[in-house]
Design a protein around this motif. Structure first.
Motif, PDB file in Angstrom:
ATOM      1  N   ILE A 190      36.708  32.654  42.906  1.00  0.00           N
ATOM      2  CA  ILE A 190      35.826  33.328  41.957  1.00  0.00           C
ATOM      3  C   ILE A 190      34.742  34.059  42.750  1.00  0.00           C
ATOM      4  CG2 ILE A 190      36.182  31.727  40.058  1.00  0.00           C
ATOM      5  CD1 ILE A 190      33.809  30.141  40.971  1.00  0.00           C
ATOM      6  N   PRO A 191      34.114  35.025  42.133  1.00  0.00           N
ATOM      7  CA  PRO A 191      33.051  35.759  42.829  1.00  0.00           C
ATOM      8  C   PRO A 191      31.913  34.819  43.236  1.00  0.00           C
ATOM      9  CG  PRO A 191      33.689  36.905  40.823  1.00  0.00           C
ATOM     10  CD  PRO A 191      34.365  35.574  40.795  1.00  0.00           C
ATOM     11  N   THR A 192      31.226  35.154  44.316  1.00  0.00           N
ATOM     12  CA  THR A 192      30.099  34.327  44.737  1.00  0.00           C
ATOM     13  C   THR A 192      28.785  35.047  44.524  1.00  0.00           C
ATOM     14  OG1 THR A 192      30.057  35.226  46.952  1.00  0.00           O
ATOM     15  CG2 THR A 192      31.478  33.324  46.580  1.00  0.00           C
TER      16      THR A 192
ATOM     17  N   SER B  73      38.925  37.169  43.754  1.00  0.00           N
ATOM     18  CA  SER B  73      39.262  37.646  42.409  1.00  0.00           C
ATOM     19  C   SER B  73      37.989  37.867  41.614  1.00  0.00           C
ATOM     20  CB  SER B  73      40.129  36.620  41.699  1.00  0.00           C
ATOM     21  OG  SER B  73      40.199  36.905  40.311  1.00  0.00           O
ATOM     22  N   GLY B  74      38.080  38.687  40.589  1.00  0.00           N
ATOM     23  CA  GLY B  74      36.961  38.817  39.653  1.00  0.00           C
ATOM     24  C   GLY B  74      36.996  37.652  38.686  1.00  0.00           C
ATOM     25  N   TRP B  75      36.155  37.727  37.653  1.00  0.00           N
ATOM     26  CA  TRP B  75      36.107  36.633  36.694  1.00  0.00           C
ATOM     27  C   TRP B  75      37.224  36.693  35.671  1.00  0.00           C
ATOM     28  CZ3 TRP B  75      33.445  32.547  37.775  1.00  0.00           C
ATOM     29  CH2 TRP B  75      32.224  32.625  38.455  1.00  0.00           C
TER      30      TRP B  75
ATOM     31  N   LYS C 184      46.264  40.271  38.949  1.00  0.00           N
ATOM     32  CA  LYS C 184      46.550  41.327  39.895  1.00  0.00           C
ATOM     33  C   LYS C 184      46.362  40.849  41.342  1.00  0.00           C
ATOM     34  CE  LYS C 184      45.475  46.245  40.076  1.00  0.00           C
ATOM     35  NZ  LYS C 184      44.503  47.252  39.605  1.00  0.00           N
ATOM     36  N   ALA C 185      45.259  40.167  41.547  1.00  0.00           N
ATOM     37  CA  ALA C 185      44.902  39.744  42.907  1.00  0.00           C
ATOM     38  C   ALA C 185      45.908  38.785  43.506  1.00  0.00           C
ATOM     39  CB  ALA C 185      43.515  39.103  42.898  1.00  0.00           C
TER      40      ALA C 185
ATOM     41  N   ASN D 230      39.030  28.722  39.264  1.00  0.00           N
ATOM     42  CA  ASN D 230      38.845  28.092  37.958  1.00  0.00           C
ATOM     43  C   ASN D 230      40.162  28.113  37.184  1.00  0.00           C
ATOM     44  OD1 ASN D 230      39.126  30.476  36.361  1.00  0.00           O
ATOM     45  ND2 ASN D 230      36.943  30.941  36.618  1.00  0.00           N
ATOM     46  N   ASP D 231      40.156  27.524  36.019  1.00  0.00           N
ATOM     47  CA  ASP D 231      41.409  27.380  35.283  1.00  0.00           C
ATOM     48  C   ASP D 231      41.960  28.704  34.780  1.00  0.00           C
ATOM     49  OD1 ASP D 231      41.464  24.710  35.731  1.00  0.00           O
ATOM     50  OD2 ASP D 231      40.689  24.126  33.769  1.00  0.00           O
ATOM     51  N   HIS D 232      41.074  29.655  34.559  1.00  0.00           N
ATOM     52  CA  HIS D 232      41.562  30.956  34.121  1.00  0.00           C
ATOM     53  C   HIS D 232      42.353  31.619  35.249  1.00  0.00           C
ATOM     54  CE1 HIS D 232      39.557  31.446  30.152  1.00  0.00           C
ATOM     55  NE2 HIS D 232      38.810  30.469  30.645  1.00  0.00           N
ATOM     56  N   LEU D 233      41.806  31.559  36.428  1.00  0.00           N
ATOM     57  CA  LEU D 233      42.541  32.107  37.564  1.00  0.00           C
ATOM     58  C   LEU D 233      43.854  31.346  37.750  1.00  0.00           C
ATOM     59  CD1 LEU D 233      39.818  32.774  40.285  1.00  0.00           C
ATOM     60  CD2 LEU D 233      40.210  33.873  38.097  1.00  0.00           C
TER      61      LEU D 233
END
Lengths: 348, 348
Positions: free
Chosen positions: B195-197, B230-232, B239-240, B257-260
């Motif tokens: 995730i983004p930092t 990756s983005g959020w 895509k990533a 996270n779970d979405h990723l």
DNA sequence: CCGCGTGATGTTAGCGATCACTATTTCGCC
DNA sequence: GGCGAAATAGTGATCGCTAACATCACGCGG
């Protein structure tokens, strides 16, 4: 720039600029009755002191409210969360502040409890609560301060037109469309796993998802199967849906939202039924994850964020008593066909 | 009970009860210096008029704040949403009001923008924003009103201990645990979709998920693969992650996270790789849907709601300057093994 | 029987703004 | 040159409440 001191008030600005506090107030509120030179002096003082008007004092003194309270039943539901986001965005762009207050149905709500939780008279309020305490809260608000409230929910076009304080979309119509789609695919009938309703009973209103579903089946001359009631959580849905997915006669299920659809998808998988081969599943809401399940969920897109934004706009116009504009519009619900729906298998 | 009139004020109550407004104030605020008989009279008048104190006036007059502002970057992220829920619950139980204000990273935030969005001096604030404008806002708050703010984030135990205004969990440690688990399963190495930092760069801090992951790999003497940023959004992650899932050498992926993780799961499926046979996937957060994907996601449970509640408690104690209590505690992150993880396939 | 501490209550002064007036210029126009 | 309207600025009251101080009655010790 550390400055743990007290914030500057309108008087401090006035003193620094050498004018009266009222003149500062005029500048801050953009009154035209201020000479350009004076305005500049004041603006300069404001910048120097880092002055920012105090919201509390402003609304206490009877100025514009510039604040909305959002009364909601549950922020963890996708629809509520998205609508809240819309409200917040719209409010922020106008520099209004947003308060949230959750009417938790789990806490037993006596009338006194509800009243205590309600914003004070005159405080602009958006309510999105469809359960029993929510309806009571709405009624109280309506009695008390009809001009300073807006309710978000699912209503028919006529209901929406009849009440100037109502905002929302017709879920019943959207559910009807989804049901028609499944029927057109060749399914004999469509089953429905329903989210909880405001009244606790199903089939009462006209704009509920379950109502649209039942209406289409009746119009098509199909028998209306027993509706499967579910709670809001995925776990509840998973449990409730077991008998349905186990029944080979069931070939199409319309779910009250995408979370229920996910539970149904998993239950079907575990029951050994292939989707969409043996069973078509359609969700509701187009929750972000719905495009990425396997198979990807066919669902109904709902633009809750726009509805939230619209609710805010409407509220603003109602509060300031300006010309009653037409209600703001937003995209209609729209069926998004992905991978969980298809024609029924031809049975021998 | 329709009563669109103005709400009763403390003066109305005083008049009806035949006492001074100050006595009413004393009763309302539970001062002990009121005779029982007087108190009863006042209470009666309050009930009759349906009087409720005006929050605005109260805090304007310098009373207790009884209001928190939550500054957050994005309410649609599960962690933020859950923490907000915890804050709201805790606040509600004490009858505090909750304001939310979103620091949208999409809007270019000049310092002036940030300051404008900040609560006024003294207004108790909880900030959960880990991106660049968020960090600047935090710093400004810290300079301005250190005693009236609390920040939620991911920090090591030492960081948490060092700053009395910091609250959170050590994500790095949790990620380390998950990585160790995958290594123990027999995987040669573990890849990471991040995730983004806060800073835009990875590997800077010590408590980031990515840091815990890299640390364990190094400690185990494994090469640390390139991290996949990756983005959020799920779509960005999808895509990533394409090159990763296409690579047969990759047998284990830890997702930010779970979405990723969901995106990775789908990407793997489309790439024809079986999970967990060919590829193990571990998520983060134990998002409600994660137990119901197919296969069900192995993930790390994080009790964000408790963290939110803890942040509120801490803030309350800091604001009223009471005895500095130890920070509230909550459950540690915990790995939940479900169906997306397993030993790597034995290759010929 | 005075003085004083104490508990119960009242009075006054803000908090930081807005609103509704009033006061002072300034200017157009006959 | 004088008069009134318009433009500009200021004054005081007010919103609903709390903080700080003032007042009053009572009872007790010296």
């Amino acid at each position: 720039m550390a400055q743990p001191k007290k914030a500057a008030s309108i008087w401090d600005v006035a003193r620094l600029a050498g004018v009266s506090h009222q003149t500062v107030s005029r500048v801050v509120n953009g009154s035209p009755r201020v000479a350009a030179a004076t305005r500049d002096k004041v603006l300069e003082a404001i910048a120097e002191l880092g002055y920012r008007p105090n919201r509390l004092a402003r609304s206490l003194a009877g100025g514009a409210a510039e604040s909305v309270t959002v009364l909601t039943a549950d922020t963890s539901l996708y629809g509520a969360e998205a609508a809240l986001r819309g409200i917040e965005r719209a409010a922020r762009s106008l520099d209004w502040s947003v308060q949230i207050s959750v009417l938790d149905p789990a806490e037993t709500h006596s009338d006194a409890d509800i009243i205590a939780r309600l914003p004070r008279a005159g405080e602009p309020t958006i309510i999105m609560a469809h359960d029993e305490p929510g309806m009571r809260a709405k009624q109280t608000l309506l009695d008390t301060q009809p001009h300073a409230m807006v309710a978000i929910g699912s209503y028919t076009a006529e209901e929406l037109a009849a009440s100037p304080w109502l905002v929302g979309m017709d879920d019943g119509k959207a559910a009807a469309e989804a049901t028609r789609y499944l029927l057109a695919l060749g399914h004999d009938t469509v089953h429905h796993v329903a989210i909880p309703t405001s009244t606790g009973t199903f089939g009462g209103g006209r704009a509920h998802r379950a109502d649209g579903w039942a209406r289409v089946l009746r119009e098509a001359g199909r028998e209306v199967p027993n509706l499967v009631p579910s709670g809001w959580t995925i776990a509840e849905a998973f449990k409730a849906v077991q008998p349905l997915v186990a029944d080979p006669e069931v070939t199409a299920i319309l779910c009250g939202n995408d979370h229920l659809a996910l539970a149904t998808l998993r239950a079907a998988h575990l029951a050994g039924r292939s989707v969409p081969g043996d069973l078509s599943i359609v969700g509701f809401d187009n929750t972000p994850f719905s495009a990425f399940t396997t198979p990807a969920l066919t669902t109904v897109n709902q633009d809750f964020e726009s509805v939230g934004r619209g609710a805010f706009e409407l509220l603003r116009h109602r509060v300031d008593g300006s010309i009653p504009r037409p209600k703001p519009g937003w995209p209609e619900p729209e069926l998004i066909v992905r991978e969980t729906s298809g024609p029924p298998q031809v049975r021998p």
